[in-house]
Scaffold this motif. Sequence first.
Motif, PDB file in Angstrom:
ATOM      1  N   ASP A 154       0.719  -0.977   0.090  1.00  0.00           N
ATOM      2  CA  ASP A 154      -0.107   0.197   0.155  1.00  0.00           C
ATOM      3  C   ASP A 154       0.937   1.366   0.107  1.00  0.00           C
ATOM      4  N   ASN A 157       0.652   3.660   2.759  1.00  0.00           N
ATOM      5  CA  ASN A 157       0.905   3.071   4.055  1.00  0.00           C
ATOM      6  C   ASN A 157       2.000   1.956   3.714  1.00  0.00           C
ATOM      7  N   LEU A 160       2.387  -1.472   4.991  1.00  0.00           N
ATOM      8  CA  LEU A 160       1.393  -2.780   4.840  1.00  0.00           C
ATOM      9  C   LEU A 160       1.579  -3.305   3.498  1.00  0.00           C
ATOM     10  N   CYS A 162      -0.866  -5.887   1.142  1.00  0.00           N
ATOM     11  CA  CYS A 162      -2.020  -6.158   1.416  1.00  0.00           C
ATOM     12  C   CYS A 162      -2.475  -7.234   0.272  1.00  0.00           C
ATOM     13  N   PHE A 178      -6.974  -2.881  -4.145  1.00  0.00           N
ATOM     14  CA  PHE A 178      -7.040  -3.334  -2.865  1.00  0.00           C
ATOM     15  C   PHE A 178      -8.268  -3.918  -2.713  1.00  0.00           C
ATOM     16  N   TRP A 181     -11.495  -2.346  -0.384  1.00  0.00           N
ATOM     17  CA  TRP A 181     -11.261  -0.621  -0.075  1.00  0.00           C
ATOM     18  C   TRP A 181     -11.891  -0.108  -1.299  1.00  0.00           C
ATOM     19  N   PHE A 185      -6.547   3.620  -2.589  1.00  0.00           N
ATOM     20  CA  PHE A 185      -5.208   3.460  -2.483  1.00  0.00           C
ATOM     21  C   PHE A 185      -4.680   2.628  -3.830  1.00  0.00           C
ATOM     22  N   GLN A 210      -2.131  -7.976   5.221  1.00  0.00           N
ATOM     23  CA  GLN A 210      -3.281  -7.005   5.595  1.00  0.00           C
ATOM     24  C   GLN A 210      -4.217  -7.781   4.842  1.00  0.00           C
ATOM     25  N   VAL A 265      -8.032   8.091   3.963  1.00  0.00           N
ATOM     26  CA  VAL A 265      -7.105   7.488   4.955  1.00  0.00           C
ATOM     27  C   VAL A 265      -8.033   6.216   5.693  1.00  0.00           C
TER      28      VAL A 265
END
Length: 265
Positions: A154, A157, A160, A162, A178, A181, A185, A210, A265
């Motif tokens: 990610d 982030n 992570l 994922c 992702f 989500w 992202f 994740q 976020v």
Amino acid sequence: DYGNFDWVTYLAETNSKAAPAKCFRQWPDPPSNDFKLGMKLEAKDPRNLDSTCIATVVGILGPRLRLRLDGSDNKNDFWRLVDSNEIFPGGHCKAHGGILQPPLGFRMNVSSWPTFQQKILANAYQAPKEVFKKHPQRPSTNHFQVGMKLEAVDKKNPLLICVATVGEVKVDMIYVTFDGWRGAFDYWCRYDSTDIFPVGWCQKSGHPLQPPGNKGLYQAISGSSRVKSKASNSSNISITEPVTPPAPVVNKQSSSMPLPTPPTV
Ligand code: MLY
């Protein structure tokens, strides 16, 4: 369930396939991580790829290193694999005719860089050559197909890794989405990016994975609007068919509901 996400069940539930190993620029077996916290090395400055800087290992996760450039703040840490081609043992830069540079955002006056550098290198705990692993070769072509599952960093982030799906494929690029989500992202990357890994890589390498988020349903469908945005080098792509969404796993919602604004976020 952070530590025991089950890919076999998930692939069956979503009726999907894992991208095969030949798709990835990764070793078949993840490299071992023999770095230690506090070791120093040389690294390309991620914010200024022309400079090579002094870096310190401030975190270790599976075969990945959390790095901080000496003289920089603690807000710009970045992650590299132990087989990255952007990290080097001490002395590499000089041996190749270069000069170590202060990082972008050096906290002091540039004039103090030579003294600062001398000081940190004098007592440095240098990472030995052997802990740097050979960078894997890129696959000869892009073997990814839309719908294939993978594990992906990610980028917002970067700690992570994922559960992800290939949302689009375009020449040498893939669109990483992702699972669970809404799309904030997702990103385009080259097929030979080292930020993407085959299914099972995290488990094999001891890196946390994740699991999918709970936003369900829409991640593949919203691909059509994404294609029009950044990273697409052609302005007149038309999407004739939406990508088939994976089977919902959690939080089923009415499919007639409009798409909510994705969170950032
Ligand atoms: N900013 C979020 C983390 C989101 C992670 C999304 N990835 C997994 C696609 C948070 O801090 O919770």
